[in-house]
Design an enzyme around this catalytic site. Sequence first.
Site, mmCIF file in Angstrom:
data_model
loop_
_atom_site.group_PDB
_atom_site.id
_atom_site.type_symbol
_atom_site.label_atom_id
_atom_site.label_comp_id
_atom_site.label_asym_id
_atom_site.label_seq_id
_atom_site.Cartn_x
_atom_site.Cartn_y
_atom_site.Cartn_z
ATOM 1 N N GLY A 1 -5.958 -5.915 -4.802
ATOM 2 C CA GLY A 1 -7.257 -6.571 -5.220
ATOM 3 C C GLY A 1 -7.145 -7.803 -5.809
ATOM 4 N N LYS B 1 6.583 3.952 -3.240
ATOM 5 C CA LYS B 1 5.140 3.536 -3.737
ATOM 6 C C LYS B 1 4.265 4.211 -2.755
ATOM 7 C CE LYS B 1 1.627 0.183 -2.883
ATOM 8 N NZ LYS B 1 1.084 -1.146 -2.395
#
EC number: 2.8.1.10
Lengths: 280, 66
Positions: A206, A113
């Site tokens: 988020g 990632k």
Amino acid sequence: MSLVETTTNDAPLVLGTHTLRSRLIVGTGKYDTLELMQQSLEASGSECVTVAVRREKLYDPTGRNLLDYIDFHRYTLLPNTAGCYNARDAVRTAKLGREILLGLENPGADWVKLEVLADTKTLLPDPVETVQACEQLVGLGFQVLCYTTDDPVIAKRLKEVGATAVMPAGSPIGSGQGILNPNNIRICLEYLKGEDPDYPVIVDAGVGTASDVAFAMELGVDGVLLNTAIAHAKEPVRMAHAMRHATEAGRLAFQSGRIPRRLYASASSPEDGVIDRTSN
Amino acid sequence: MKIRINEEERDVPEGASVADIVATLSLNPKFIAVEVNLELIPRAEHGSHKLSDGDQLEVVTLVGGG
């Protein structure tokens, strides 16, 4: 066909050479205890968990290692480059993560990632360094799941340099603000999937609660990656359950096709045969 | 000779290998990766890679992250 069959008959999430049945990827950071993390991972139904690369604490040999609490035969580990602020450090970190996973014989050794941040206050991605790092990592044989802003143009560039998946942020890391700009996510989806409908797009960062996950999935993204929303919930295990169901609910809703929005009402019951209205 | 591991100085015997250092750290060798002077040393080369005076080692593991 029952609802359960509909869910399980969904195509798996294909990320390069990796195939995941759960479309929820969860982080392993910020948990109060490793036991709580373990239970939350289980409740999330995820098969893929992110981990970070950090210096070993050399003088704490009794310290417990995260890896003692993750069944790496069950979970594919996704090492991240969190904490990196330029392409060089990100590539270095990715190589170190790969080396550890190779030793564990975990399939996650061949992917990363990628996260290259701009500054510590906003933790916003640095798009220029991210594109450079992505290109280099692809050249080194990594399958790169690329964390980025929700900017469609950068998303397109990342796909062009060979990212296995593009992962736009919903809002800043750990902020819990949900998807701040759904239109940008929609344009990302159009740019990346227009001529390549199977290209994976994952919302990363988020998320605050289950409805944020459902909303992201309803937009048509292929998966959601989150950490804080579970780890810092009052009851992480319960929230992990919620996230699991929200991922499935949002996916099913996306596949089902929502009704168009309209300004005025449209009765659900027949208009004919209503008994005569009485006057007041 | 003196080397630095994760920015801490250590005295180690002349000719020590990466594997020798890992063995003295009481860590599960499977859970770590080692860099010498910013260069990743693959696990298979830990035994053959001899250290020199002044070498800088980074020993890393995986921790919780998102």
